[in-house]
Design a protein around this motif. Structure first.
Motif, PDB file in Angstrom:
ATOM      1  N   SER A 147       0.837  -1.206   0.000  1.00 47.02           N
ATOM      2  CA  SER A 147       0.000   0.000   0.000  1.00 47.02           C
ATOM      3  C   SER A 147       0.865   1.247   0.000  1.00 47.02           C
ATOM      4  O   SER A 147       0.657   2.185   0.761  1.00 47.02           O
ATOM      5  CB  SER A 147      -0.966   0.039   1.183  1.00 47.02           C
ATOM      6  OG  SER A 147      -0.298   0.267   2.391  1.00 47.02           O
ATOM      7  N   MET A 203       0.968   3.488  -2.018  1.00 47.03           N
ATOM      8  CA  MET A 203       0.344   4.727  -2.463  1.00 47.03           C
ATOM      9  C   MET A 203      -0.124   5.574  -1.288  1.00 47.03           C
ATOM     10  O   MET A 203      -0.388   6.744  -1.445  1.00 47.03           O
ATOM     11  CB  MET A 203      -0.803   4.445  -3.400  1.00 47.03           C
ATOM     12  CG  MET A 203      -1.795   3.511  -2.818  1.00 47.03           C
ATOM     13  SD  MET A 203      -1.824   2.066  -3.813  1.00 47.03           S
ATOM     14  CE  MET A 203      -3.573   1.898  -3.949  1.00 47.03           C
ATOM     15  N   ASN A 204      -0.198   4.950  -0.094  1.00 45.98           N
ATOM     16  CA  ASN A 204      -0.527   5.757   1.074  1.00 45.98           C
ATOM     17  C   ASN A 204       0.721   6.212   1.809  1.00 45.98           C
ATOM     18  O   ASN A 204       0.650   6.772   2.889  1.00 45.98           O
ATOM     19  CB  ASN A 204      -1.435   4.970   2.005  1.00 45.98           C
ATOM     20  CG  ASN A 204      -2.703   4.550   1.299  1.00 45.98           C
ATOM     21  OD1 ASN A 204      -3.205   5.283   0.455  1.00 45.98           O
ATOM     22  ND2 ASN A 204      -3.193   3.366   1.595  1.00 45.98           N
ATOM     23  N   SER A 224      -4.722   9.287  -9.040  1.00 41.17           N
ATOM     24  CA  SER A 224      -5.361   7.989  -8.815  1.00 41.17           C
ATOM     25  C   SER A 224      -4.381   7.059  -8.110  1.00 41.17           C
ATOM     26  O   SER A 224      -3.175   7.331  -8.039  1.00 41.17           O
ATOM     27  CB  SER A 224      -5.772   7.391 -10.159  1.00 41.17           C
ATOM     28  OG  SER A 224      -4.629   7.010 -10.877  1.00 41.17           O
ATOM     29  N   GLY A 225      -4.919   5.951  -7.598  1.00 43.34           N
ATOM     30  CA  GLY A 225      -4.078   4.976  -6.898  1.00 43.34           C
ATOM     31  C   GLY A 225      -2.925   4.480  -7.753  1.00 43.34           C
ATOM     32  O   GLY A 225      -1.788   4.368  -7.293  1.00 43.34           O
ATOM     33  N   ARG A 231      -0.287   7.203  -8.057  1.00 46.70           N
ATOM     34  CA  ARG A 231       0.487   7.338  -6.828  1.00 46.70           C
ATOM     35  C   ARG A 231       1.514   6.213  -6.723  1.00 46.70           C
ATOM     36  O   ARG A 231       2.652   6.417  -6.329  1.00 46.70           O
ATOM     37  CB  ARG A 231      -0.448   7.302  -5.612  1.00 46.70           C
ATOM     38  CG  ARG A 231      -0.949   8.676  -5.244  1.00 46.70           C
ATOM     39  CD  ARG A 231      -1.871   8.619  -4.078  1.00 46.70           C
ATOM     40  NE  ARG A 231      -3.198   8.221  -4.515  1.00 46.70           N
ATOM     41  CZ  ARG A 231      -4.215   7.993  -3.690  1.00 46.70           C
ATOM     42  NH1 ARG A 231      -4.055   8.091  -2.405  1.00 46.70           N
ATOM     43  NH2 ARG A 231      -5.390   7.668  -4.174  1.00 46.70           N
ATOM     44  N   GLN A 232       1.065   5.006  -7.106  1.00 46.61           N
ATOM     45  CA  GLN A 232       1.983   3.879  -7.035  1.00 46.61           C
ATOM     46  C   GLN A 232       3.166   4.103  -7.983  1.00 46.61           C
ATOM     47  O   GLN A 232       4.295   3.768  -7.672  1.00 46.61           O
ATOM     48  CB  GLN A 232       1.228   2.587  -7.370  1.00 46.61           C
ATOM     49  CG  GLN A 232       1.968   1.330  -7.049  1.00 46.61           C
ATOM     50  CD  GLN A 232       2.290   1.223  -5.573  1.00 46.61           C
ATOM     51  OE1 GLN A 232       3.166   1.904  -5.057  1.00 46.61           O
ATOM     52  NE2 GLN A 232       1.586   0.352  -4.883  1.00 46.61           N
ATOM     53  N   LEU A 285      -4.457  -2.654  -6.244  1.00 45.24           N
ATOM     54  CA  LEU A 285      -4.868  -2.026  -7.499  1.00 45.24           C
ATOM     55  C   LEU A 285      -5.743  -2.940  -8.343  1.00 45.24           C
ATOM     56  O   LEU A 285      -5.702  -4.155  -8.222  1.00 45.24           O
ATOM     57  CB  LEU A 285      -3.623  -1.636  -8.302  1.00 45.24           C
ATOM     58  CG  LEU A 285      -2.664  -0.677  -7.587  1.00 45.24           C
ATOM     59  CD1 LEU A 285      -1.376  -0.545  -8.368  1.00 45.24           C
ATOM     60  CD2 LEU A 285      -3.310   0.676  -7.396  1.00 45.24           C
TER      61      LEU A 285
END
Lengths: 318, 335
Positions: B105, B107-108, B162-163, B166-167, B191
């Protein structure tokens, strides 16, 4: 009639309000969706996040109130039933969830999770409940039964918890089970066993399923038919093998190509990875923004879902 | 890349590594006697189920173990340097410049109140103080091109992306200092399928272009076999097999019974109604690990030595497998 569908969903619409104040707007995660499920049939509902697949599952068991359209069970309208009639409907349709850690009560033993639904099913007659608890634990493979009955959820593994959830759903002897990503939180070595259990129950009790998943491979394994959703609408629906072998919709093709170990090699067709627009006044095909074959008409007109060959329905202008 | 001369030298060499978590009920060995080599410019997959020790291993390699977790024995060498022998400042400079990590995770993992450009630039400047801010920004833009994010978007804040984007940014940050090794721990799990595939394809493409090694950690067998060239399979804190990814598709190649079972447990998209077979039983409780081979209670081939003697990794037809089935003396013992 023998060929009457068990569940008939017509023009189902679910709307949510999102945001507050001036930004308040409505989104439509399920936008005029129609389908049927026959007795003993497994319909796999495949889509990415935001496709509306879970919302359909929830509307079907009436956790969510549909904003429009109708639900029929065995010919009877259950769209707006309340009270006793709703309880009766829910004896026919049950749901299991993705998260076996969250769907059980941590302070109740396995036995107590099953006692209530079994009593409900027996219309509150006390006799034989204990035997039935044993039997339902046997059915889902939670053995030795005497040990399992007194365990609390935290003493069970993820797979065992999901089995308890399945046993609980089956306790009222439903005719259809809505299974929302039932294996995606489990370990890989456990997933196959849960899928096999679900398949076994289908054959043993001619139980029907709405199997909701993001994984086309498991949909093919378990589903008799696959329905692919995008942006709240059905893009394509066909018998499982046919859908995987002869996909027609560009979105289905993209999904297939993206699935690991598909026959597809080389890069994916270039598309934006934007998530679907679910707002109420969107026009045209929901996939138009990402479609490699997009035409002018796609942006203005919603393509109807048309039966292109026997049982193979596609919603595309191509 | 200049920092490793001999081509056959491993980028990452893990030797006899054991990592323990202290608990109220005693130490739990999450990683045991682990040996693993990652070679230059290869994508190595590491597969395991939850509790197999794969993430603990990643943290141990980064020297990021926290709380009650500690290395109890063995060594981790990156580019020949023992990272547990470094002092703090040496480690700070070494980490990210030579080895970086993309977290689960990830992306967070971005800071919500800084633009992603600032976050990339800060990373670069922190390790390359000789660069000017302008040069670092130029570099940030090149990285955005590399992960195919429009240059105009990198002045956005994380929540505006978007996720998947971000990734990609997180991957860009991970490769910003041109490390020799990037550890990726389940980088695409959260994802959607299509986004996942496009990010995997990108990782592969960038890896071939820029040349670095990847240790790709995942529970998803079919995904790893798509991406990696070699795969290590972990069970109960140990590597039970190291094999070529290709060999998994070949039914004639011998594998560890756990590998075999896992492979059989995944529904295949292309195969028509092949029967699935799960692995019976549940993953072991590491507080009370089974004697002998940790997999023996679930194994269909169990025979006498499996219950008492722990098998070691051995060469078997080009793979390394830790299983008594493939040791001639072992079979004799069993009879």
């Amino acid at each position: 009639m023998a060929n009457e569908p068990l569940i008939e969903v017509k023009d189902l619409v679910v709307r949510f309000a999102v945001g507050g104040g001036l930004k308040r707007q409505r989104i439509v995660p399920v936008n005029h969706v129609s389908f049927t499920i026959n007795p003993g049939e497994v319909l796999a509902l495949v889509g990415e996040s935001g496709s509306g697949k879970s919302t359909i599952g929830r509307a079907l068991v009436r956790i969510l109130e549909p904003s429009g359209g109708s639900l029929h069970l065995g010919g009877a309208d259950v769209t707006k039933v309340k009270g006793k009639a709703l309880a009766a409907y829910r004896r026919e349709i049950q749901m299991i969830f993705q998260d076996p850690y969250g769907s059980l009560n941590p302070v109740k033993t396995v036995e107590r999770h099953l006692r209530l639904p079994i009593r409900k099913h027996k219309q509150d007659r006390e006799g034989g409940i204990s035997e039935q608890i044993d039997e339902s634990l046997q059915t889902v493979g939670l053995t030795p039964v005497s040990e399992m009955r007194v365990k609390f959820p935290h003493e069970l593994s993820g797979g065992q918890r999901q089995r308890v959830a399945i046993a609980r759903a089956l306790a009222v002897k439903p005719r259809i089970l809505v299974a929302d990503e039932p294996i995606s939180m489990l370990d890989v070595s456990i997933r196959a066993e849960i899928l096999q259990l679900l398949k076994h129950l289908q054959q043993e009790y001619s139980l029907a399923y709405l199997y909701i998943t993001h994984d086309l491979a498991s949909a093919r394994y378990f589903g008799d038919r696959i329905m692919v959703m995008y942006g709240g609408q059905i893009m394509e629906s066909a018998p499982s093998d046919e859908l995987v072998d002869k996909p027609r919709h560009p979105y289905t093709r993209l999904l297939l190509a993206a699935t690991p170990n598909s026959a597809h090699t080389g890069p994916l067709p270039e598309t934006s990875n934007r998530s679907p627009d679910l707002s109420e006044n969107r026009q045209g095909c929901p996939f138009a923004d990402r479609c490699p074959y997009v035409m002018a008409v796609c942006r203005t007109q919603d393509p109807p879902l048309i039966e292109q060959s026997a049982k193979h329905l596609v919603a595309c202008h191509l | 890349m200049s920092n490793h001369e001999a081509i056959n030298e491993a980028i990452l060499e893990i030797k006899d590594l054991s990592v323990a978590y202290g608990t109220a009920k005693g130490d739990v060995l999450a990683v045991q006697d682990m040996n693993l080599r990652v070679l230059p410019n290869e994508i190595m997959g590491l597969i395991g189920e939850s509790g197999s020790g794969k993430s603990t291993l990643a943290y141990a390699v980064m020297r990021l173990l926290k709380g009650s977790a500690r290395v109890v024995k063995g060594s981790v060498r990156i580019l020949g340097k023992d990272i547990y022998a470094m002092d703090k400042e040496e480690l700070r400079q070494f980490r990210w410049a030579n080895i970086s990590m993309v977290f689960q995770s990830a992306m967070n993992a971005l800071n919500p109140v800084l633009t992603v450009e600032t976050q990339i630039v800060d990373t670069i400047l922190n390790h390359r103080p000789q660069l000017s801010r302008r040069e670092a920004r130029e570099k940030a833009h090149e990285l955005a091109d590399l992960v195919r994010i429009d240059r105009s978007r990198i002045t956005s804040y994380p929540h505006e992306l978007s996720g998947g984007m971000r990734q990609r940014i997180v991957i860009a940050i991970a490769i910003s200092l041109e490390p020799s090794l990037v550890i990726m721990d389940e980088p695409t799990t959260a994802l959607d399928v299509v986004v996942q595939r496009s990010i995997l394809d990108q990782i592969k493409e960038i890896q071939q272009r820029v040349q670095f090694s990847v240790l790709f950690i995942s529970h998803d067998f079919s995904l790893v076999s798509h991406l990696a060239s070699r795969i290590a399979i972990m069970y109960a804190g140990r590597v039970v097999e190291v094999t070529e990814a290709r060999s998994l598709m070949d039914a004639k190649v011998a594998h560890h019974p756990y590998t075999e079972g896992l492979w059989r447990a995944i529904p295949k998209l292309t195969a028509k109604s092949v029967a699935l077979e799960g692995i019976v039983g549940t993953p072991p409780d590491l507080l009370h690990p089974p004697s002998g081979c940790a997999f023996h209670p679930r194994c269909r081939y169990t025979f006498e030595p499996c219950r008492t003697v722990r098998p070691q990794l051995q060469d078997v037809e080009g793979s390394e497998i830790a299983c008594h089935r493939f040791v001639p003396e072992g079979i004799q013992h069993g009879q």
